[in-house]
Structure formats: C-alpha cells, structure tokens
Scaffold this active site. Structure first.
Site, PDB file in Angstrom:
ATOM      1  CE  LYS A 273     -50.812  26.871 -11.550  1.00  0.00           C
ATOM      2  NZ  LYS A 273     -50.540  25.518 -12.092  1.00  0.00           N
ATOM      3  CD  GLU A 345     -49.800  24.978  -5.338  1.00  0.00           C
ATOM      4  OE1 GLU A 345     -49.075  24.613  -6.283  1.00  0.00           O
ATOM      5  OE2 GLU A 345     -51.045  24.943  -5.397  1.00  0.00           O
ATOM      6  NE  ARG A 347     -47.218  17.653  -5.515  1.00  0.00           N
ATOM      7  CZ  ARG A 347     -46.994  17.057  -6.688  1.00  0.00           C
ATOM      8  NH1 ARG A 347     -46.020  16.161  -6.802  1.00  0.00           N
ATOM      9  NH2 ARG A 347     -47.728  17.346  -7.725  1.00  0.00           N
TER      10      ARG A 347
END
Ligand code: BES
Ligand code: ZN
Ligand code: ZN
Length: 496
Positions: A273, A345, A347
């Site tokens: 990110k 991640e 899910r």
C-alpha cells in the site's frame, strides 16, 4: 463514571439537568426548579437564543437560592420525535456538556405527553447514551490532560420506576461492555495487538462462560487452510483461528455464526500500500473485533441463543517469505485461488474461516464482518456499511436491526455477471476482479463461493469501523459499529 438511578427528589448540590421543549416549553421538573430558583431558568432562556430545539442546550451557573453548581437545560425538540435513539443522543450530549465541569450531576426525567416511552425507559437510554459517549482510549498518554478540571464521577438519573430502570440498564449495559471491548481492540496499535495477543483477548471471554478454542498454524495446515495461511506467511507473527461459543439456548437449536476478518495489520503485502494513511490499517482487524465484542455482549447479558464466533487472525506483511502476486493457493474447500493482488487478503482469510464455520457448525445463519474494500468507502462513505446476502429475510432483519440501533446497512446487489469477473484462467478463481468497478461486490462474490447453501450475509464495514467526526454516542476513533446491530438482530430475530 458511575451511573445510578433514583426516584425523583430535589437535588441539593452538584449539577442538575432538565429538559426544555421546542418553543421554550419547560418540562415539569424544569418549571419546578424555575420556581424554586426565583425564575432563574425562564429568565436565562429569555435572555438567550436557546429555544429548546434538539442538539441545543443552555447552562445556568450558580442559580441564586440554591447550592447547585449549574443547571443544564437540554433541548428536547418536539415530544413526538423522541425515541430510544433520541434519548441516547441526549445522554451522550449531557456527558459531553458536564464532563470536566462537575463531579456529580442529577438528571431529572419526567413523563412527557406525546412521547411513547415511560420515564424509566427514557432514563435507561439516557444512561446508555452517556456511557457510550464517555468512551476514551487514552491508556498510552502518560500525561493526562486537564488535571485541574473535575471529572464527572456520578450521573444520578431520577425517574419514577427507578428500580426497573436500574435493572434494565444493567442488562443493556452489558452490550455497552461489548462495544467498549471492540473499541479497545480496534484502537490498539499493531505492535501490541497481533494475532497471538488478539487471540489471548478472545480467550479472556472464557471467564464469562464463553468456550474458546485456539487453532494454531499446525492445526490449520492439517485442515488445509492454504488460503488463510498464504496471507500469514510473510509475517513474523504466526496466524491463529479462534472459535468462541456461547451456548445460551437449547442444544437442539442450530447456532447462528459470526465470522470476522482479523488482519491485525494490512501493509498490502508485496502489493504494498502507499505510505500515506497506512497507519489506518491497524483497524483491519475490525471485523474480528466486532465478533469478539459481540460474544462478550451476548454472554454478558446471558442471551438465549447459541452463538458461534470465528475469527481468522493474521498479519499481512511483505518479506522474503511473503506470498507473491500470481501464486496459486488451495483453500480448505478444495477450490484453488490465483492471488493476483496480495492486498486483497481479507477475502483469502475469510474463505477458509467461512468454509470451516459452515462445515463444522452447520449454522442457521452465517454473518461475516470485514473491513474488506476501499470501494465500499467510496460508495457509502461512513454513513452505511455494505450488506450483501443470499437470503432476503436475513438481509431485511439485519437492515431493520441496523435502523433501530442507528448502525445503518445498505443492501448491495450480487449476481452471476459479477461472479464471472473473478474466474481465473489458471485456477478456480482469482482474488481480484478482471473487470472494472464494483470492487465491493466482486469481493462479496468471492466470499459467496465459500458458503455453500448456508443462509449468509456479509457486512463490509471498511467505512464505519473508525469514526472520524465523532457523534454524541460514538467518540472519534474505533466505533464499535456492529456490536449493537448484531446484538439487536439476535434479540429480535433469533431469541424472540
Ligand atoms: N483492508 C483493505 C480495505 C480497507 C480500505 C479497509 C480502507 C479499511 C479502509 C483491504 O484488504 C484492501 O486492501 N482491499 C483492496 C482490494 C483491492 C486490491 C482489490 C482495496 O480495497 O483497495
Ligand atoms: Zn488489503
Ligand atoms: Zn485488509
């Protein structure tokens, strides 16, 4: 702050809180107090712009003829508009107005013509609201601010039927205990709260009669949870799966299951990110925080329900052992997943947690909570959480509970066309969509592939887990959104 209940009497010291309605109409207690203070209230109102409307208030300092510190006049608006939530907000506002002003306050509650609630009910909600509004997370501040100011130590709420109010409050206050636990967990930084320490927090519920099991990495490997384990493999902290059970109903009653995403920090992994705002990802365990707080609430108030809570706890880190984009993992269900983006991640964690929960407990309903997508924040902002479901009745019951508790849900569509967007050329599915847009929906479609025919709902709480502005009952920070909603859902739709 101690919240106590007493039958009406004339307070002699401290602060006194009375209601004033639209059009400067004094409540019964307010006009009695006005008389005994030689018109202090009516004079002050006349000299001000305060008209008694909702969200407004007026403080009168040291009224003559009494030893009172102050009178707080709270704007009540129109009597017909006063429901449970309105009284909770009033309670939160009273706390905000009086804290750092007085040590003890008396709230005088009378019957209100045109309002459906009894004084005892009003009192309970004022008490709940003031406690909700009093939450603070300041354990890491070594120098406490405002030492010289008095801190409100006791709120004494006076009403007819105070004994009933006291016992009803005690029960509902257990739910607030759950909310506070969730707020605490969500607020903790990730150097303190990681999978092992979060599992230990969940374990602490055993003192309330919750059965807590902790599955470690080896156990999960044996179960074939390759999807969850793939996310965890880049972190120095081992993953855990925690199963909590509250058996409050007959053995034959099928349980209702709550499943939470517990990513204790989400860097994005190798699909890293951007650094700006990354600190927010400490609350990526918010779904698990709600499940743990909810179990505390249900056990605390001894709910007549069989509830199961399952949380998948991992940290998503980039490292030499981290999962790579393009890796293919095998989930416990046997379905394979091509991991195209390691930042999707949540899910992957839920895939195995959901499958495990459905296989082991065969629940009547399975409800998951996850700070799953940035897309839901784009769509709904912090006003609503996203609701996805394969069952209309469940969706409706949840949305209704949300309305009543002011933790609102907006149902989102699902369907085959969205489902096709996560088909992979190399595996059974991929973890991000190949299409454009609809990111929250395709994430929900992904989860749906792991629930079989179980009646299921998914709450995407990415936008509501952290309160940015602050409200009378939800101070800035971890909101605890979801605990009261699901507690109400259990009370209205399962316990009956
Ligand atoms: N934890 C994030 C979602 C999130 C965003 C939570 C903002 C709270 C606030 C999640 O794991 C994530 O990174 N999702 C990606 C998915 C994308 C890679 C398909 C997203 O939403 O950008
Ligand atoms: Zn992510
Ligand atoms: Zn995440």
């Amino acid at each position: 702050m101690k919240i106590s209940f007493a039958n009406p009497s004339k307070p002699k010291a401290g602060a006194v809180v009375v209601g004033v309605f639209d059009g400067r109409k004094l409540s019964k207690s307010a006009s009695e107090l006005d008389k005994s203070t030689k018109g202090a209230i009516s004079k002050a109102i006349k000299a001000s712009s305060f008209k008694g409307s909702k969200n407004h208030s007026l403080t009168i300092m040291t009224p003559t003829g009494t030893r009172l510190e102050r009178i707080l006049c709270v704007g009540m608006g129109k009597p017909e508009s006063l429901d449970e939530l309105a009284f909770e907000n009033i309670g939160g506002r009273i706390y905000a107005q009086l804290n750092a002003q007085s040590e003890k306050a008396h709230v005088l509650i009378d019957e209100i013509d045109g309002c459906k609630l009894t004084p005892a009910e009003m009192a309970v909600h004022v008490g709940i609201g003031s406690r909700l509004g009093s939450y603070k997370f300041d354990k890491y501040k070594t120098k406490k601010k405002g030492h010289a100011k008095p801190v409100i130590k006791e709120l004494s709420i006076q009403c007819v039927g105070s004994i009933k109010a006291k016992s009803d409050f005690a029960k509902q206050n257990k739910v607030v205990d759950g909310v506070f636990f969730t707020r605490d967990l969500v607020s903790e930084p990730s150097n303190v709260l990681y999978p092992k320490t979060l599992a230990a927090e969940a374990k602490s519920l055993s003192k309330l009669g919750v059965k807590v099991e902790i599955l470690d990495k080896v156990k999960m490997q044996k179960l074939g949870m390759g999807s969850l384990l793939g996310v965890a493999q880049g972190s120095a902290h081992d993953p855990f799966l925690v199963v909590m059970r509250w058996d409050g109903a007959a053995k034959k009653d099928k349980p209702v299951a709550f499943v939470g995403k517990g990513v204790t920090f989400d860097t994005g992994g190798i699909s890293l990110k951007p650094s700006a705002g990354m600190e927010e990802m400490k609350y990526d365990m918010g779904g698990s925080g709600v499940v743990i707080g909810l179990m505390k609430a249900l056990a605390g108030r001894k709910a007549k329900v069989n509830a199961v809570g399952v949380v998948g706890l991992v940290e998503n880190m980039p490292s030499g052992t981290a999962q790579r984009p393009g890796d293919i993992v095998k989930s416990m269900s046997g379905q394979t997943i091509e991991v195209l983006n390691t930042d999707a991640e949540g899910r992957l964690v839920l895939a195995d947690a959901l499958w495990y929960t459905k296989e082991r407990f065969k629940p009547q309903y399975m409800i998951d909570l996850a700070t799953l997508t940035g897309a839901i924040v784009m769509a709904l902002s912090g006003e609503y959480a996203g609701l996805f479901s394969n069952d209309d009745k469940l969706a409706e019951d949840l949305a209704n509970a949300g309305k009543v508790m002011d933790e609102k849900l907006w149902r989102m569509p699902m369907g085959k066309a969205y489902d096709r967007m996560i088909d992979s050329p190399a595996a059974d599915m991929q973890n991000i969509s190949s299409g454009k847009g609809g990111g929250s929906i395709t994430a929900a479609q992904f989860l749906k592939r792991f629930v079989g025919t179980t009646k299921w709902a998914h709450l995407d709480i990415a936008g509501v887990t952290w309160e940015k502005k602050g409200t009378p009952t939800v101070p800035k920070g971890g909101s605890g959104y979801g605990v009261r909603l699901l507690d109400r859902f259990v009370a209205d739709s399962i316990e009956k």
